[in-house]
Design a protein around this motif. Structure first.
Motif, PDB file in Angstrom:
ATOM      1  N   ARG A 168      11.403  11.009   5.348  1.00  0.00           N
ATOM      2  CA  ARG A 168       9.976  10.781   5.592  1.00  0.00           C
ATOM      3  C   ARG A 168       9.207  10.776   4.271  1.00  0.00           C
ATOM      4  NH1 ARG A 168       8.844  10.944  10.968  1.00  0.00           N
ATOM      5  NH2 ARG A 168      10.459  11.844  12.303  1.00  0.00           N
ATOM      6  N   VAL A 169       8.111  10.020   4.250  1.00  0.00           N
ATOM      7  CA  VAL A 169       7.276   9.900   3.061  1.00  0.00           C
ATOM      8  C   VAL A 169       5.971  10.651   3.328  1.00  0.00           C
ATOM      9  CG1 VAL A 169       6.108   8.310   1.498  1.00  0.00           C
ATOM     10  CG2 VAL A 169       8.294   7.649   2.552  1.00  0.00           C
ATOM     11  N   PRO A 170       5.696  11.717   2.620  1.00  0.00           N
ATOM     12  CA  PRO A 170       4.486  12.511   2.890  1.00  0.00           C
ATOM     13  C   PRO A 170       3.211  11.667   2.814  1.00  0.00           C
ATOM     14  CG  PRO A 170       5.936  13.675   1.365  1.00  0.00           C
ATOM     15  CD  PRO A 170       6.489  12.288   1.512  1.00  0.00           C
ATOM     16  N   GLY A 171       2.306  11.894   3.763  1.00  0.00           N
ATOM     17  CA  GLY A 171       1.008  11.240   3.736  1.00  0.00           C
ATOM     18  C   GLY A 171       1.025   9.767   4.062  1.00  0.00           C
ATOM     19  N   SER A 172       2.062   9.271   4.730  1.00  0.00           N
ATOM     20  CA  SER A 172       2.133   7.838   5.042  1.00  0.00           C
ATOM     21  C   SER A 172       0.976   7.390   5.920  1.00  0.00           C
ATOM     22  CB  SER A 172       3.456   7.511   5.754  1.00  0.00           C
ATOM     23  OG  SER A 172       4.547   7.811   4.929  1.00  0.00           O
ATOM     24  N   ALA A 173       0.574   8.235   6.859  1.00  0.00           N
ATOM     25  CA  ALA A 173      -0.509   7.908   7.790  1.00  0.00           C
ATOM     26  C   ALA A 173      -1.103   9.215   8.304  1.00  0.00           C
ATOM     27  CB  ALA A 173       0.008   7.058   8.942  1.00  0.00           C
ATOM     28  N   GLN A 228      23.089   0.137   8.144  1.00  0.00           N
ATOM     29  CA  GLN A 228      22.440  -0.792   7.203  1.00  0.00           C
ATOM     30  C   GLN A 228      21.156  -1.385   7.760  1.00  0.00           C
ATOM     31  OE1 GLN A 228      24.925  -4.102   6.014  1.00  0.00           O
ATOM     32  NE2 GLN A 228      23.631  -4.620   4.239  1.00  0.00           N
ATOM     33  N   LEU A 229      21.012  -1.410   9.076  1.00  0.00           N
ATOM     34  CA  LEU A 229      19.870  -2.035   9.731  1.00  0.00           C
ATOM     35  C   LEU A 229      18.925  -0.952  10.230  1.00  0.00           C
ATOM     36  CD1 LEU A 229      19.064  -4.960  10.433  1.00  0.00           C
ATOM     37  CD2 LEU A 229      20.214  -4.658  12.624  1.00  0.00           C
ATOM     38  N   VAL A 230      17.685  -0.961   9.719  1.00  0.00           N
ATOM     39  CA  VAL A 230      16.693   0.061  10.073  1.00  0.00           C
ATOM     40  C   VAL A 230      15.482  -0.628  10.699  1.00  0.00           C
ATOM     41  CG1 VAL A 230      15.195   1.893   9.208  1.00  0.00           C
ATOM     42  CG2 VAL A 230      17.448   1.539   8.178  1.00  0.00           C
ATOM     43  N   PRO A 231      15.037  -0.192  11.885  1.00  0.00           N
ATOM     44  CA  PRO A 231      13.897  -0.848  12.528  1.00  0.00           C
ATOM     45  C   PRO A 231      12.561  -0.457  11.904  1.00  0.00           C
ATOM     46  CG  PRO A 231      14.639   0.981  13.881  1.00  0.00           C
ATOM     47  CD  PRO A 231      15.609   0.867  12.738  1.00  0.00           C
ATOM     48  N   VAL A 232      11.628  -1.416  11.896  1.00  0.00           N
ATOM     49  CA  VAL A 232      10.271  -1.156  11.403  1.00  0.00           C
ATOM     50  C   VAL A 232       9.232  -1.307  12.519  1.00  0.00           C
ATOM     51  CG1 VAL A 232       8.465  -1.983   9.808  1.00  0.00           C
ATOM     52  CG2 VAL A 232      10.828  -1.742   9.021  1.00  0.00           C
ATOM     53  N   ASP A 233       9.515  -2.094  13.558  1.00  0.00           N
ATOM     54  CA  ASP A 233       8.595  -2.125  14.698  1.00  0.00           C
ATOM     55  C   ASP A 233       8.298  -0.690  15.128  1.00  0.00           C
ATOM     56  OD1 ASP A 233       8.033  -4.765  15.076  1.00  0.00           O
ATOM     57  OD2 ASP A 233       9.515  -5.106  16.641  1.00  0.00           O
ATOM     58  N   ASP A 247       0.831  -1.205   0.000  1.00  0.00           N
ATOM     59  CA  ASP A 247       0.000   0.000   0.000  1.00  0.00           C
ATOM     60  C   ASP A 247       0.867   1.257   0.000  1.00  0.00           C
ATOM     61  OD1 ASP A 247      -2.303  -1.520   0.082  1.00  0.00           O
ATOM     62  OD2 ASP A 247      -2.606  -1.290   2.246  1.00  0.00           O
ATOM     63  N   VAL A 248       1.901   1.251   0.845  1.00  0.00           N
ATOM     64  CA  VAL A 248       2.804   2.407   0.934  1.00  0.00           C
ATOM     65  C   VAL A 248       3.493   2.649  -0.401  1.00  0.00           C
ATOM     66  CG1 VAL A 248       4.954   3.229   1.974  1.00  0.00           C
ATOM     67  CG2 VAL A 248       3.185   2.210   3.413  1.00  0.00           C
ATOM     68  N   ILE A 249       3.969   1.589  -1.023  1.00  0.00           N
ATOM     69  CA  ILE A 249       4.679   1.707  -2.299  1.00  0.00           C
ATOM     70  C   ILE A 249       3.744   2.191  -3.399  1.00  0.00           C
ATOM     71  CG2 ILE A 249       5.821   0.342  -4.106  1.00  0.00           C
ATOM     72  CD1 ILE A 249       7.014  -1.351  -1.776  1.00  0.00           C
ATOM     73  N   ALA A 250       2.524   1.657  -3.418  1.00  0.00           N
ATOM     74  CA  ALA A 250       1.556   2.074  -4.436  1.00  0.00           C
ATOM     75  C   ALA A 250       1.189   3.543  -4.302  1.00  0.00           C
ATOM     76  CB  ALA A 250       0.304   1.210  -4.341  1.00  0.00           C
ATOM     77  N   ALA A 251       1.197   4.054  -3.063  1.00  0.00           N
ATOM     78  CA  ALA A 251       0.819   5.447  -2.831  1.00  0.00           C
ATOM     79  C   ALA A 251       1.964   6.407  -3.122  1.00  0.00           C
ATOM     80  CB  ALA A 251       0.366   5.624  -1.387  1.00  0.00           C
ATOM     81  N   LEU A 273       8.774   4.852   6.762  1.00  0.00           N
ATOM     82  CA  LEU A 273      10.030   5.411   7.253  1.00  0.00           C
ATOM     83  C   LEU A 273      11.150   4.383   7.155  1.00  0.00           C
ATOM     84  CD1 LEU A 273      11.169   8.005   8.444  1.00  0.00           C
ATOM     85  CD2 LEU A 273      10.617   7.145  10.720  1.00  0.00           C
ATOM     86  N   GLY A 274      10.812   3.111   7.376  1.00  0.00           N
ATOM     87  CA  GLY A 274      11.820   2.064   7.300  1.00  0.00           C
ATOM     88  C   GLY A 274      12.389   1.889   5.907  1.00  0.00           C
ATOM     89  N   ILE A 275      11.526   1.855   4.898  1.00  0.00           N
ATOM     90  CA  ILE A 275      12.034   1.638   3.529  1.00  0.00           C
ATOM     91  C   ILE A 275      12.551   2.928   2.911  1.00  0.00           C
ATOM     92  CG2 ILE A 275      10.572  -0.382   3.155  1.00  0.00           C
ATOM     93  CD1 ILE A 275       8.690   1.334   1.511  1.00  0.00           C
ATOM     94  N   GLY A 276      12.189   4.072   3.495  1.00  0.00           N
ATOM     95  CA  GLY A 276      12.671   5.350   2.976  1.00  0.00           C
ATOM     96  C   GLY A 276      13.744   5.996   3.826  1.00  0.00           C
ATOM     97  N   TRP A 277      14.153   5.318   4.906  1.00  0.00           N
ATOM     98  CA  TRP A 277      15.064   5.893   5.895  1.00  0.00           C
ATOM     99  C   TRP A 277      16.310   6.531   5.276  1.00  0.00           C
ATOM    100  CZ3 TRP A 277      14.431   6.778  10.943  1.00  0.00           C
ATOM    101  CH2 TRP A 277      15.566   7.109  11.690  1.00  0.00           C
ATOM    102  N   PRO A 278      16.692   7.715   5.782  1.00  0.00           N
ATOM    103  CA  PRO A 278      16.131   8.463   6.917  1.00  0.00           C
ATOM    104  C   PRO A 278      15.116   9.530   6.505  1.00  0.00           C
ATOM    105  CG  PRO A 278      18.204   9.446   6.305  1.00  0.00           C
ATOM    106  CD  PRO A 278      17.962   8.313   5.330  1.00  0.00           C
TER     107      PRO A 278
END
Length: 422
Positions: free
Chosen positions: A293-298, A159-164, A28-32, A286-291
């Motif tokens: 931010r992706v506008p309108g994620s939530a 290289q390691l970015v948290p998603v929790d 969903d995030v990628i499609a948006a 935020l995890g896949i785009g780190w560091p």
């Protein structure tokens, strides 16, 4: 990717566990945000083969993997999905079997790998993604818990970015100070469905009650882990490993509203907290785009409406998992691999009706205690992947014997659910 100087440019994302909650929300995030992301590959357990096939066709994934199916079955499912969508000429590279997720994770034409697998079966794909040089957005906490120093040694700085959501919150708050200015990390816990119950009351809860989480919609394993506080215990250890903060400086506080996702307390007495309505799309983006931010994620908090946020201490007598996990993690080696594997088996036994709810953590503690006794005869060998996997196999056999259940390992199942938007 240069982890010391990451680019905001378009990123190709591989999703492991694509049919689970984390995976579907990542799509969903990628499609948006098609200007920011595209799909480089998909992998799933294979129990939802038609869902995986439809996902692959929809995003034209170049590589697709499924653990528990034959290549011919995966190819036919993709063909059916392509025909239904009116798509012709789509023929991705396919991987099947036990190594499918690792091979997809290592596929070179990716910038980011999102590991959304549930359980310690995510360890080898985690190591494969790191070895391939991809940024790893980690939602599979169990691979870091089980792998411990092995995963940390394999990961380059950044290289390691948290998603929790909790660790994403901490990562964001840590931007507000330097490493030597951090006093404590404070992880928030919703308290789960049994907040306020005594240990005696917990002895009578049912599997149906354990999966009825008040805030998050999650799969069976993580819902049960949340109810027993094992999930929070694993998150404490994950925070220790991710942010290199001593275990005695990591606290847990119960916050039933789940609006503040965690906090960092600094040496000058200030505390920075990350707040947002419960929605996993924000930490995924935020995890896949780190560091960046992706506008309108939530959606954001509505500060124009009255709200009350409360905080309570954790009852460690009713919920001893965090205390037990901290002790195991402090001992190092394969101790947390044993802790996690024994818990997966105990949760499975609980849902089979072979174990009571409070017996889950008691069984884990007993298995870990037996490993301590075994190791008292001599020092453990070096920490390797083989050592971790052997420790897990031993822990699963031991836990199943204590629970009186069959030989199928609970952790051998395919990717499952993680946190999902409520």
């Amino acid at each position: 990717m240069d982890f010391s100087n990451p680019s905001r440019a378009h990123r190709r994302v591989t999703i492991l566990g694509s049919t689970g909650s984390i995976g579907t929300q990542a799509l969903d995030v990628i499609a948006a945000a098609p200007d920011r992301f595209s799909v480089a590959g998909l992998s799933a357990g294979g129990r939802n083969l038609d869902v995986l096939a439809r996902q692959a066709v929809a995003v034209r994934a170049p590589v697709v993997g499924a653990a528990s199916t034959a290549e011919a079955d995966l190819e036919q499912a993709i063909g059916r999905a392509a025909d239904a969508a009116g798509v012709s000429g789509y023929a991705p590279r396919l991987f099947v079997g036990g190594t499918a997720a690792s091979r997809v994770a290592a596929w070179p034409d990716a910038d980011v790998v999102l590991n959304g697998i549930t359980g310690s079966i995510g360890l080898e794909p985690t190591l494969a993604a790191l070895a391939a040089g991809h940024l790893l957005a980690l939602a599979n906490k169990e691979s870091l818990i089980a792998g411990g120093a092995l995963v940390r040694a394999a990961a380059a700085p950044g290289q390691l970015v948290p998603v929790d959501s909790e660790h994403s919150a901490i990562a964001q708050a840590l931007r507000g100070g330097t490493a030597d200015e951090v006093d404590r990390l404070v992880l928030t816990a919703s308290g789960g469905p049994f907040r306020g119950m005594t240990r005696a009351q917990l002895q009578h809860v049912t599997p149906a009650q354990a999966v009825a989480h008040p805030t998050w919609d999650m799969g069976r394993v993580i819902s049960t882990n949340s109810a027993s506080m094992v999930n929070k215990a694993l998150e404490v250890i994950e925070a220790h490993l991710l942010f290199d903060i001593p275990l005695e400086r990591i606290d847990v506080v119960v916050h039933p509203q789940s609006m503040i996702h965690s906090m960092v307390q600094f040496i000058d007495g200030s505390t920075l907290a990350q707040a947002s309505p419960p929605d996993m799309r924000l930490p995924i983006a935020l995890g896949i785009g780190w560091p960046f931010r992706v506008p309108g994620s939530a959606r954001a908090c509505d500060w124009g409406r009255p709200a009350e946020w409360t905080f309570e201490p954790l009852d460690e007598d009713a919920f001893p998992a965090i205390r037990e996990a901290k002790r195991a993690a402090a001992e190092g080696g394969t101790r947390m691999a044993v802790f996690n594997a024994a818990n997966e088996e105990a949760v499975d036994a609980f849902h089979r009706g072979a174990l009571g709810f409070t017996d889950i953590v008691d069984t884990v503690s007993a298995v870990v205690d037996e490993q301590r006794s075994r190791e008292s005869a001599g020092p453990a060998g070096p920490l390797t992947l083989d050592a971790v996997l052997e420790a897990e196999r031993w822990a699963r056999r031991n836990a199943r014997a204590r629970c009186g259940v069959g030989e199928q390992p609970a952790g051998a199942a395919g990717p499952g659910s993680q946190k999902e938007k409520p």
